[in-house]
Design an enzyme around this catalytic site. Structure first.
Site, PDB file in Angstrom:
ATOM      1  N   HIS A   1       2.891  -2.428   0.449  1.00 38.53           N
ATOM      2  CA  HIS A   1       3.892  -3.429   0.083  1.00 38.53           C
ATOM      3  C   HIS A   1       3.320  -4.347  -0.992  1.00 38.53           C
ATOM      4  CE1 HIS A   1       7.634  -5.489   0.735  1.00 38.53           C
ATOM      5  NE2 HIS A   1       7.070  -6.626   1.106  1.00 38.53           N
TER       6      HIS A   1
ATOM      7  N   CYS B   1       9.440  -2.414  -3.798  1.00 39.51           N
ATOM      8  CA  CYS B   1       8.858  -3.739  -3.605  1.00 39.51           C
ATOM      9  C   CYS B   1       8.096  -4.231  -4.833  1.00 39.51           C
ATOM     10  CB  CYS B   1       7.964  -3.749  -2.377  1.00 39.51           C
ATOM     11  SG  CYS B   1       6.569  -2.596  -2.455  1.00 39.51           S
TER      12      CYS B   1
ATOM     13  N   ASP C   1       8.493 -13.329  -0.238  1.00 38.61           N
ATOM     14  CA  ASP C   1       8.690 -11.879  -0.294  1.00 38.61           C
ATOM     15  C   ASP C   1      10.089 -11.587  -0.815  1.00 38.61           C
ATOM     16  OD1 ASP C   1       8.740  -9.175  -0.038  1.00 38.61           O
ATOM     17  OD2 ASP C   1       7.988  -9.122   2.015  1.00 38.61           O
TER      18      ASP C   1
END
Length: 644
Positions: free
Chosen positions: A449, A405, A465
């Site tokens: 994250h 991520c 995202d």
């Protein structure tokens, strides 16, 4: 030291002392240096061999050299003899070496009390249920050992263990009173200031390639959440941590200056919830995006991160309200937008790519879609990406195309800044797993994250995202279902069998209840408890008074119970003991094995002047004690009164 304490130690009592020492020391092997654990184990084995072979114990000079060498080794390991780790290591070493000079009952008493003290030190490292159960068992064993040392060879193992259990049971009411009524203090009880920042895990205030991927390999719980209403969907569970705005080409960091208060427009009803946050030595509270109501002593930064005023060094509970739909800083200041456009001089290919996109279509949403489409078509989500060099973003976008991520968030922000859109990286946690046993949402370190925020005119900061474009299952079902087969995962997340998952749920619910109800009994809960009994504003003086009264009542009840259960002693025996005390004033002592008639015969030869009155007392005592006609206590009292 009394003569009794200096008596030689019963040989059969030594194994009890070794067992007590092992029980109090063994859990420390998990966090002590390996060399110390091995040295202590060898010392135990040496002492046990000497006892079994009935060999002579080491002399004082050898023990002094061992102590000096142990202290020097601990000093070399920890660079100090003070503090938590060094102090505990020193106590563990001294416990082992003390077993090599077990000669008298005094030495045994020292070992027992050192064992009691060592039991307390385990709470420096763990306050789990297992730790509590182990320490209760060890406490029982150390108490039994102390009773065995004083009881001598006549004390049986079963009897000693039973009496130690009775003593422990009698202490439970006092323990409960102290737990409920002792004034609670803020901060960790089992900790030292210099060790407050030791052994903590969690998000950092800086992000480099691989930093969050390393954290994702941990199955430790970061925090638990209990919602007052329905659980938000997984795609809305973004727990906001530090916002990273400055980039040096490799590392992302927060803006070091002061940011103004955020301007938040709420577009949905607030959701109330309580979080139980594990200590992580940072100030951020990891609220659900975006917090609308904060706990006391918390502040909201200009980047919408909820922060405590002091680092969170121990487990704490917080109450929040958050909204899932909002507008954030629509009229963002020009300096803030400018610093979120800044880029270092590297990664030229990424900058050129974003500028070509802008030349083709300068619409902000088109630029965002272009980047997300690139990630969705050509990139792979993995915990094991290749290492990146000086132009890491270029290498990721054009060569490796594999990342976690933080790689996607960082690359996306660089592309957006290169295309003229203010953007920044947000770190925190995403998702969480609800425990069906107690209803708590469990967020682990593996849920760490990173995502991005882009500033858009008339919309403010908007969450984007990039990971969701590459691996939608990461957002919807968690990291375990998003990674390809063969990727490393925390052991807990690899459990697939239904019965094992159910067992894990139940165990974590039990641990949570322990944390919430026992370890979490803080000043607020103590105040609520006292309020139920009509004392809503009790301070430490009131608590001290109530505790004193309660303790006095418990002591009186214990005394009454002890008196009611004391062994009945024959009246004639009590009068005989009185006669022996009068003889003791004349320097005449009756040995434990000596009968009344034997005592009278000895006094007749040693002290003839006392023979007649003592013989009268002995005859009266034997008649009062053993005569079938009954106890003639009056005659015995008269005879004792005539003793000189």
């Amino acid at each position: 030291m009394s003569t009794q304490a200096k008596e030689a130690l019963d040989h059969a009592a030594t194994p009890w002392l070794f067992l007590a020492a092992v029980a109090t020391v063994a859990p420390h092997f998990a966090h002590q240096p390996a060399w110390l654990s091995i040295a202590v184990a060898l010392t135990f084995a040496w002492g046990g061999w000497l006892w079994r072979q009935d060999r002579r114990l080491p002399g004082r000079w050898l023990l002094a050299l061992l102590v000096a060498g142990g202290c020097a080794a601990i000093l070399a390991e920890f660079h100090t003899l003070f503090g938590r780790d060094a102090g505990v290591a020193l106590l563990v070493m001294l416990m082992a070496l003390k077993l090599l000079e077990l000669k008298s009952r005094r030495d045994a008493i020292v070992i027992a009390f050192l064992g009691y003290f060592l039991l307390l030190t385990h709470y420096f490292y763990s306050q789990s249920i297992f730790t509590g159960l182990w320490l209760l068992t060890a406490l029982w064993l150390v108490t039994a050992t102390l009773m065995r040392v004083h009881g001598g060879p006549a004390a049986t193992a079963r009897g000693v263990l039973r009496h130690a259990a009775v003593l422990a049971a009698q202490s439970l009411p006092f323990m409960l009173a102290l737990y409920l009524l002792f004034p609670r203090i803020p901060g960790p009880l089992w900790g030292l200031p210099q060790d407050a920042h030791a052994g903590r895990t969690g998000l950092s205030d800086a992000m480099t390639p691989g930093s969050i991927a390393d954290l994702a390999l941990s199955g430790e719980i970061a925090f638990r959440v209990l919602f007052d209403g329905a659980l938000p969907p997984p795609s809305k569970r973004y727990w906001r941590g530090p916002v990273l705005e400055t980039f040096d080409g490799r590392t992302w960091r927060p803006y070091p200056g002061v940011t103004p208060r955020p301007r938040l427009t709420l577009l949905s009803p607030p959701i109330a919830y309580q979080t139980t946050l594990e200590g992580h030595n940072q100030r951020w509270l990891l609220a659900l995006d975006a917090p609308s109501a904060l706990p006391d002593d918390a502040v909201l930064s200009g980047t919408l991160t909820a922060n405590a005023r002091q680092p969170i060094v121990n487990r704490q509970r917080f109450s929040f309200s958050s909204v899932l739909d909002y507008r954030f800083n629509v009229d963002e200041a020009q300096p803030v937008r400018q610093r979120n456009l800044a880029l270092p001089g590297n990664n030229p290919r990424s900058v050129d790519l974003a500028r070509r996109w802008r030349a083709e279509n300068p619409a902000p949403q088109a630029l965002i879609d272009k980047a997300l489409d690139l990630f969705a078509r050509e990139f792979f989500y993995t915990l094991q990406p290749p290492l990146l060099g000086e132009n890491g973003i270029d290498e990721f976008l054009f060569t490796s195309k594999r990342g976690f991520c933080e790689h996607f968030a960082a690359a996306f922000v660089v592309l957006m800044r290169s295309a003229g859109l203010p953007a920044r990286v947000v770190t925190g946690y995403q998702g969480g797993e609800q425990n069906p046993v107690d209803g708590y949402l469990v967020v682990r370190q593996s849920d760490a994250h990173a995502w991005a925020e882009v500033w858009l005119a008339e919309r403010g900061w908007v969450r984007v995202d990039p990971t969701a474009a590459v691996s939608p299952s990461r957002i919807e079902t968690g990291i375990a279902n998003a990674l390809p087969a063969g990727e490393p995962l925390p052991a807990l997340l690899q459990i697939r069998a239904d019965w094992l998952v159910t067992l894990r749920y139940r165990w974590e619910a039990i641990n949570n209840a322990w944390n919430q109800q026992v370890l979490g009994f803080d000043r607020e809960r103590q105040r609520n408890l006292l309020a139920r009994f009509g004392l809503p504003d009790a301070d430490w003086r009131d608590l001290a008074l109530i505790l004193g009264i309660t303790t006095a009542i418990l002591l009186a009840a214990s005394l009454a119970w002890a008196l009611s259960h004391r062994p009945h002693r024959d009246p004639a025996m009590r009068l005989w003991q009185k006669a022996l005390r009068r003889l003791a004033r004349k320097q005449i002592h009756c040995a434990p094995w000596e009968t009344p008639l034997a005592l009278a015969a000895r006094v007749n030869s040693e002290r003839p002047e006392l023979a007649a009155p003592l013989t009268e007392v002995v005859n009266a005592y034997l008649l009062a004690r053993y005569s079938a006609a009954g106890n003639d206590l009056k005659t015995l009292r008269a005879a004792i009164a005539r003793l000189p």
